[in-house]
Design a protein around this motif. Sequence first.
Motif, mmCIF file in Angstrom:
data_model
loop_
_atom_site.group_PDB
_atom_site.id
_atom_site.type_symbol
_atom_site.label_atom_id
_atom_site.label_comp_id
_atom_site.label_asym_id
_atom_site.label_seq_id
_atom_site.Cartn_x
_atom_site.Cartn_y
_atom_site.Cartn_z
ATOM 1 N N UNK A 242 -6.765 4.666 6.228
ATOM 2 C CA UNK A 242 -7.661 3.537 6.462
ATOM 3 C C UNK A 242 -7.375 2.379 5.517
ATOM 4 N N UNK A 243 -7.118 2.702 4.250
ATOM 5 C CA UNK A 243 -6.750 1.660 3.270
ATOM 6 C C UNK A 243 -5.463 0.975 3.712
ATOM 7 N N UNK A 244 -4.474 1.770 4.099
ATOM 8 C CA UNK A 244 -3.214 1.182 4.570
ATOM 9 C C UNK A 244 -3.449 0.330 5.821
ATOM 10 N N UNK A 245 -4.381 0.742 6.659
ATOM 11 C CA UNK A 245 -4.681 -0.044 7.851
ATOM 12 C C UNK A 245 -5.234 -1.415 7.516
ATOM 13 N N UNK A 246 -6.228 -1.454 6.648
ATOM 14 C CA UNK A 246 -6.810 -2.747 6.256
ATOM 15 C C UNK A 246 -5.756 -3.602 5.561
ATOM 16 N N UNK A 247 -5.000 -2.973 4.655
ATOM 17 C CA UNK A 247 -3.959 -3.704 3.930
ATOM 18 C C UNK A 247 -2.895 -4.248 4.890
ATOM 19 N N UNK A 248 -2.457 -3.424 5.858
ATOM 20 C CA UNK A 248 -1.429 -3.863 6.804
ATOM 21 C C UNK A 248 -1.903 -5.050 7.638
ATOM 22 N N UNK A 249 -3.162 -5.040 8.017
ATOM 23 C CA UNK A 249 -3.700 -6.166 8.790
ATOM 24 C C UNK A 249 -3.680 -7.438 7.952
ATOM 25 N N UNK A 250 -4.258 -7.367 6.760
ATOM 26 C CA UNK A 250 -4.353 -8.566 5.922
ATOM 27 C C UNK A 250 -2.980 -9.060 5.466
ATOM 28 N N UNK A 251 -2.144 -8.155 4.976
ATOM 29 C CA UNK A 251 -0.837 -8.588 4.495
ATOM 30 C C UNK A 251 0.040 -9.070 5.649
ATOM 31 N N UNK A 252 -0.117 -8.462 6.816
ATOM 32 C CA UNK A 252 0.636 -8.913 7.980
ATOM 33 C C UNK A 252 0.262 -10.319 8.398
ATOM 34 N N UNK B 80 -0.012 -6.337 11.441
ATOM 35 C CA UNK B 80 -1.448 -6.401 11.746
ATOM 36 C C UNK B 80 -1.819 -5.417 12.857
ATOM 37 N N UNK B 81 -0.981 -5.321 13.873
ATOM 38 C CA UNK B 81 -1.239 -4.370 14.957
ATOM 39 C C UNK B 81 -1.143 -2.924 14.455
ATOM 40 N N UNK B 82 -0.146 -2.649 13.623
ATOM 41 C CA UNK B 82 -0.001 -1.306 13.054
ATOM 42 C C UNK B 82 -1.209 -0.964 12.191
ATOM 43 N N UNK B 83 -1.723 -1.949 11.466
ATOM 44 C CA UNK B 83 -2.903 -1.720 10.644
ATOM 45 C C UNK B 83 -4.096 -1.292 11.480
ATOM 46 N N UNK B 84 -4.275 -1.952 12.607
ATOM 47 C CA UNK B 84 -5.376 -1.556 13.501
ATOM 48 C C UNK B 84 -5.164 -0.124 13.997
ATOM 49 N N UNK B 85 -3.932 0.222 14.302
ATOM 50 C CA UNK B 85 -3.609 1.582 14.744
ATOM 51 C C UNK B 85 -3.899 2.591 13.629
ATOM 52 N N UNK B 86 -3.549 2.245 12.384
ATOM 53 C CA UNK B 86 -3.838 3.132 11.251
ATOM 54 C C UNK B 86 -5.339 3.393 11.124
ATOM 55 N N UNK B 87 -6.121 2.362 11.308
ATOM 56 C CA UNK B 87 -7.575 2.522 11.189
ATOM 57 C C UNK B 87 -8.095 3.483 12.260
ATOM 58 N N UNK B 88 -7.575 3.340 13.469
ATOM 59 C CA UNK B 88 -7.961 4.261 14.543
ATOM 60 C C UNK B 88 -7.500 5.677 14.201
ATOM 61 N N UNK B 89 -6.260 5.821 13.731
ATOM 62 C CA UNK B 89 -5.716 7.131 13.383
ATOM 63 C C UNK B 89 -6.431 7.774 12.202
ATOM 64 N N UNK B 90 -7.005 6.961 11.329
ATOM 65 C CA UNK B 90 -7.725 7.498 10.170
ATOM 66 C C UNK B 90 -8.950 8.295 10.601
ATOM 67 N N UNK B 91 -9.408 8.054 11.797
ATOM 68 C CA UNK B 91 -10.579 8.771 12.318
ATOM 69 C C UNK B 91 -10.193 10.004 13.125
ATOM 70 N N UNK B 92 -8.897 10.221 13.318
ATOM 71 C CA UNK B 92 -8.425 11.355 14.119
ATOM 72 C C UNK B 92 -8.691 12.665 13.388
ATOM 73 N N UNK B 93 -8.849 13.757 14.140
ATOM 74 C CA UNK B 93 -9.182 15.035 13.508
ATOM 75 C C UNK B 93 -8.039 15.639 12.680
ATOM 76 N N UNK B 94 -6.792 15.311 12.995
ATOM 77 C CA UNK B 94 -5.695 15.871 12.212
ATOM 78 C C UNK B 94 -5.449 15.005 10.981
ATOM 79 N N UNK B 95 -5.112 15.616 9.861
ATOM 80 C CA UNK B 95 -4.893 14.817 8.661
ATOM 81 C C UNK B 95 -3.657 13.926 8.801
ATOM 82 N N UNK B 96 -3.784 12.684 8.417
ATOM 83 C CA UNK B 96 -2.641 11.778 8.530
ATOM 84 C C UNK B 96 -1.546 12.165 7.536
#
Length: 191
Positions: free
Chosen positions: A104-114, A142-158
Motif C-alpha cells: 500500500x505504501x508503494x502504491x501511494x508512493x508510485x502514484x505521487x512520484x509517477x 501512477x497506474x501501477x500504484x493504483x494496482x498496488x493499492x488494490x493488491x494490498x487488500x488481496x488475501x495472499x501476502x504481496x
Amino acid sequence: MNERQMSGIAARDERWLMRYYFVRTAFSALWVALAFSVGQRSPEATAVLLFVYPAWDALANYFDMSRSGGMTEGRTQAINAVISVAAAVAVIVALNARMHWVLGVFGVWAILSGLLQLGTAVRRWNRFAAQWAMALSGAQSALAGAYFIVQARAPTPPAISRVAAYAAVGAIYFLVSALWLYVRRLRRETA
C-alpha cells in the motif's frame, strides 16, 4: 550569452541527463536482480531492498533537481525527493506491521512520484529529447500504484516480486530515454 554558448550549455545538460538516465537504469536493474534473487529468500534482504528503493529515488531526484536549476526550476524533483524520503520511512513502519501495508505504501508512493515524474517530463519536453518515455513512465507508475493499492487488500501476502516487476519496467523507460539521447547526440556529432 551568445547562441554558441547557449548551445554548448544545452549539449552539456543533455549529456548529463543521458548519464543520469543510464545510472537510474543500472541501479534499477541491479535492484531488480537482487529482489528476484536474495529478496526471495531472505526477509531481512527483502526489508532492506524495500527501504532502499524509495530512498535511492529520493537521492536521485535530489541530484536531478540540484543539477537542473535547483528548487526554482526543479520543484517537481524536489517534491518527489521529499515524498520518496517519506515513503522510505513509511516502508520501515509498514514492515513492522504487515507486508500488505508495504505494498500500500508503494502504491501511494508510485502514484505521487509517477505524477511528479510526468510533470518533470512535461516541463522538460521542449528542451530535451526522450521526454515522451519519461512521461509514459510517470503515467505507468501512477497506474501501477493504483494496482498496488488494490493488491494490498488481496488475501495472499504481496511479494517483493510485484515491486521488482514495477522497478524493471521503470528501468526500461530510463534505458529508452538514455539511448534516445545517446543516439541523438551521435547524430548531431556526425552531422
